[in-house]
Design an enzyme around this catalytic site. Structure first.
Site, PDB file in Angstrom:
ATOM      1  N   LYS A  57       0.850  -1.195   0.000  1.00  0.00           N
ATOM      2  CA  LYS A  57       0.000   0.000   0.000  1.00  0.00           C
ATOM      3  C   LYS A  57       0.878   1.235   0.000  1.00  0.00           C
ATOM      4  O   LYS A  57       1.811   1.345   0.806  1.00  0.00           O
ATOM      5  CB  LYS A  57      -0.888   0.011   1.257  1.00  0.00           C
ATOM      6  CG  LYS A  57      -1.819   1.205   1.322  1.00  0.00           C
ATOM      7  CD  LYS A  57      -3.070   0.987   0.495  1.00  0.00           C
ATOM      8  CE  LYS A  57      -3.824   2.260   0.174  1.00  0.00           C
ATOM      9  NZ  LYS A  57      -3.302   2.960  -1.036  1.00  0.00           N
TER      10      LYS A  57
ATOM     11  N   GLN B 292       7.118   3.893   3.947  1.00  0.00           N
ATOM     12  CA  GLN B 292       5.694   3.527   3.949  1.00  0.00           C
ATOM     13  C   GLN B 292       5.449   2.257   4.767  1.00  0.00           C
ATOM     14  O   GLN B 292       4.415   2.132   5.420  1.00  0.00           O
ATOM     15  CB  GLN B 292       5.246   3.313   2.491  1.00  0.00           C
ATOM     16  CG  GLN B 292       3.753   3.409   2.287  1.00  0.00           C
ATOM     17  CD  GLN B 292       3.254   4.835   2.177  1.00  0.00           C
ATOM     18  OE1 GLN B 292       3.851   5.638   1.484  1.00  0.00           O
ATOM     19  NE2 GLN B 292       2.154   5.151   2.846  1.00  0.00           N
TER      20      GLN B 292
ATOM     21  N   LYS C 251       5.487   1.760  -2.952  1.00  0.00           N
ATOM     22  CA  LYS C 251       5.408   3.109  -3.527  1.00  0.00           C
ATOM     23  C   LYS C 251       5.746   3.003  -5.002  1.00  0.00           C
ATOM     24  O   LYS C 251       6.457   2.091  -5.416  1.00  0.00           O
ATOM     25  CB  LYS C 251       6.426   4.032  -2.849  1.00  0.00           C
ATOM     26  CG  LYS C 251       6.130   5.503  -3.003  1.00  0.00           C
ATOM     27  CD  LYS C 251       5.178   5.971  -1.929  1.00  0.00           C
ATOM     28  CE  LYS C 251       4.845   7.428  -2.054  1.00  0.00           C
ATOM     29  NZ  LYS C 251       4.210   7.908  -0.807  1.00  0.00           N
TER      30      LYS C 251
ATOM     31  N   GLY D 250      -2.527   8.296  -4.467  1.00  0.00           N
ATOM     32  CA  GLY D 250      -1.825   9.472  -4.981  1.00  0.00           C
ATOM     33  C   GLY D 250      -0.617   9.848  -4.144  1.00  0.00           C
ATOM     34  O   GLY D 250      -0.347   9.267  -3.090  1.00  0.00           O
ATOM     35  N   ASP D 251       0.131  10.813  -4.625  1.00  0.00           N
ATOM     36  CA  ASP D 251       1.252  11.435  -3.913  1.00  0.00           C
ATOM     37  C   ASP D 251       1.520  12.715  -4.720  1.00  0.00           C
ATOM     38  O   ASP D 251       0.639  13.167  -5.462  1.00  0.00           O
ATOM     39  CB  ASP D 251       2.469  10.488  -3.865  1.00  0.00           C
ATOM     40  CG  ASP D 251       3.519  10.902  -2.830  1.00  0.00           C
ATOM     41  OD1 ASP D 251       3.358  10.575  -1.663  1.00  0.00           O
ATOM     42  OD2 ASP D 251       4.499  11.594  -3.201  1.00  0.00           O
TER      43      ASP D 251
ATOM     44  N   ASN E 209      -1.730  19.234  -1.873  1.00  0.00           N
ATOM     45  CA  ASN E 209      -2.818  18.614  -1.107  1.00  0.00           C
ATOM     46  C   ASN E 209      -2.540  18.560   0.392  1.00  0.00           C
ATOM     47  O   ASN E 209      -3.410  18.884   1.206  1.00  0.00           O
ATOM     48  CB  ASN E 209      -3.072  17.207  -1.680  1.00  0.00           C
ATOM     49  CG  ASN E 209      -4.009  16.396  -0.829  1.00  0.00           C
ATOM     50  OD1 ASN E 209      -3.578  15.605   0.008  1.00  0.00           O
ATOM     51  ND2 ASN E 209      -5.296  16.616  -0.993  1.00  0.00           N
TER      52      ASN E 209
HETATM   53  N1  GLU Z   1       1.263   9.038  -0.651  1.00  0.00           N
HETATM   54  C1  GLU Z   1       0.673   9.058   0.658  1.00  0.00           C
HETATM   55  C2  GLU Z   1       1.742   8.766   1.692  1.00  0.00           C
HETATM   56  O1  GLU Z   1       2.869   9.190   1.537  1.00  0.00           O
HETATM   57  C3  GLU Z   1      -0.577   8.203   0.755  1.00  0.00           C
HETATM   58  C4  GLU Z   1      -0.447   6.755   0.424  1.00  0.00           C
HETATM   59  C5  GLU Z   1      -1.759   6.001   0.358  1.00  0.00           C
HETATM   60  O2  GLU Z   1      -2.799   6.561   0.664  1.00  0.00           O
HETATM   61  O3  GLU Z   1      -1.706   4.822  -0.004  1.00  0.00           O
HETATM   62  O4  GLU Z   1       1.513   8.166   2.699  1.00  0.00           O
END
Ligand code: GLU
Length: 462
Positions: free
Chosen positions: A106, A127, A142, A181-182, A257
């Site tokens: 995820k 992550q 990621k 997203g990111d 965001n």
């Molecule tokens: N890109 C976001 C983070 O850095 C969200 C990742 C997600 O929702 O899977 O955590």
């Protein structure tokens, strides 16, 4: 936000490691030459792990440290697409599937010119621990591309997303790997990606992506969650120190965001955000950033902050190339990108009386900056704790998709607040249990690591 060049200070801090951990790190150096961001992220975890392996020798016997630093799978692929004039472009796509010990991989997708193997790998590694800290059943991964959507037409972005998904779709699924997203990937990009996934698979598999639009399977509060969560986390840190955000002047870097919703929640909690930024400069607005105007400029018009300053009136000034960390504040939330706040910036903030810093972005503070904050007894929250609200709400979106349900904004926000409080408590209590009260970096890394490591132990040598 676009990229900030990597400063040499981004390199690992070089605090000594024990012999065994040093060997793990040497292998990493050999296998990942020049990958500064990834090496720094791993080093930060290894630096706090010594007391854990003393208490848990079974981690060492099971080779957990070696395994936890090596991604389960890394996918790199070509993304060809043509622009509106018919000219052909070739970008590179990535997905690093780092750990599935706690659930499906995820993590988000980042589209930005700075994206490379090191950046995706460091983000995927972070992550894993961030997701573990949320307490939700999600592994870590990621992905992204060095494609930059800024200045591209909708049709170009759509063609790029379709080409990207044409390869990615074979690697993802609601029980396998769930992107979101990111930087550079918002609802527009996620819509094109989901549309192509649906077409290729002939399945309306809502749970394959999170951050979706509300009308096509998205969850309330997901858009706001990272920024809101960061503000809630900082409020918890301040509460622990017997104070709060109320009446404080706050600086939030970035204007994407994460930043927008951090600004909104800080204001709702009684603080005043006096500055934000983009890659062109800084807006200083001592009357307090007008979040509705900020949303209109950034989300609706996809314009730059100069447009905000022009329309805001006399209270706001735009400083091209300005230094946001020179603006006095008592709380700072770096919400732009990695390595945007270095040791000198940290020293400036300490001099202006900062009491709390929470990372809304992933690893925005260099190792020297973190050290400066800690030495000055500033409450410092690393991104894997402070910005975990986004991915936690993604996990709530997955729950709703799996049960074909949708929750109200109020209920979902209550869940987010509860999750952020639990993450704060886990970091705080773990730091105290390991004899380092108030050290959220140590607390977050150890709490995240032990959750992942215990699951890995149970699952055997896989
Ligand atoms: N890109 C976001 C983070 O850095 C969200 C990742 C997600 O929702 O899977 O955590």
């Amino acid at each position: 936000m676009s990229s900030t060049p990597v400063r040499s200070e981004a390199m690992p801090s070089g605090r000594p490691l024990g012999a065994r951990l040093e060997r793990v790190y040497e292998t990493l150096l050999r296998r990942n030459p020049g990958e500064e961001e990834f090496l720094r992220a791993v080093r930060e975890v290894l630096e706090v792990v010594e007391p854990v392996v003393e208490r848990r020798p079974e981690y060492v016997e099971a080779g957990l440290l070696e395994r936890i630093c090596e991604p389960e799978r890394q996918i790199i692929f070509r993304v060809p697409w043509s622009d509106d004039r018919g000219e052909v472009h070739v970008n590179r796509g990535y997905r690093v599937e780092f750990s599935s010990a706690l659930g499906p991989y995820k993590g988000g997708l980042r589209f930005d010119a700075s994206v490379n193997a090191s950046i995706v790998k460091f983000l995927a590694f972070e992550q894993v621990f961030k997701n573990a800290l949320t307490g939700m059943p999600i592994g870590g991964g990621k992905g992204g591309s060095d494609f930059d959507p800024k200045g591209r037409s909708d049709a170009e972005v759509m063609r790029f997303c379709q080409s990207f998904m044409t390869e990615l779709h074979r690697h993802i699924g609601d029980r396998t790997d769930v992107p979101a997203g990111d930087i550079g990937v918002g609802q527009r990009e996620l819509g094109y990606l989901f549309g192509q996934y649906k077409r290729l698979t002939n399945r309306y598999e809502s749970g394959v992506l999170t951050g979706k639009g509300i009308s096509w399977g998205g969850a309330q509060v997901r858009r706001e969650a990272t920024g809101y969560g960061c503000a809630y986390f900082v409020e918890e840190m301040l509460r622990t120190r017997g104070t709060s955000l109320a009446g404080r002047e706050v600086v939030v870097s970035g204007s994407g965001n994460v930043a927008i919703y951090a600004v909104e929640k800080v204001a709702q909690l009684g603080g005043k955000v006096v500055a934000c930024s983009d890659s062109e400069g800084v807006v200083h607005d001592p009357a307090g950033i007008d979040v509705e105007l900020l949303k209109q400029v950034k989300e609706v018009e996809r314009a730059r902050l100069t447009a905000y300053a022009e329309r805001r009136g006399p209270t706001a000034t735009h400083r091209p190339g300005g230094d946001i960390w020179a603006i006095p504040c008592t709380v700072a939330l770096p919400c732009a990108t990695q390595n945007e706040l270095d040791g000198k910036d940290a020293a400036k903030l300490v001099r202006s009386g900062v009491v709390a810093v929470a990372e809304g972005a992933n690893m925005p503070c260099t190792a020297a900056a973190v050290q400066t904050f800690q030495e000055a007894d500033v409450a410092f929250a690393p991104g894997k704790a402070a910005n975990a609200g986004g991915v936690a709400t993604s996990a709530l979106e997955m729950q709703q998709n799996a049960s074909r349900d949708s929750w109200t904004f109020e209920y979902t926000e209550e869940r987010l607040v509860e999750i952020m409080r639990e993450i704060h408590a886990a970091c705080h209590d773990t730091a105290a249990a390991y004899g380092a009260p108030g050290n959220y970096v140590l607390g977050a890394n150890i709490a995240g690591l032990t959750r992942v490591a215990d699951a890995m132990l149970a699952l055997g040598l896989v």
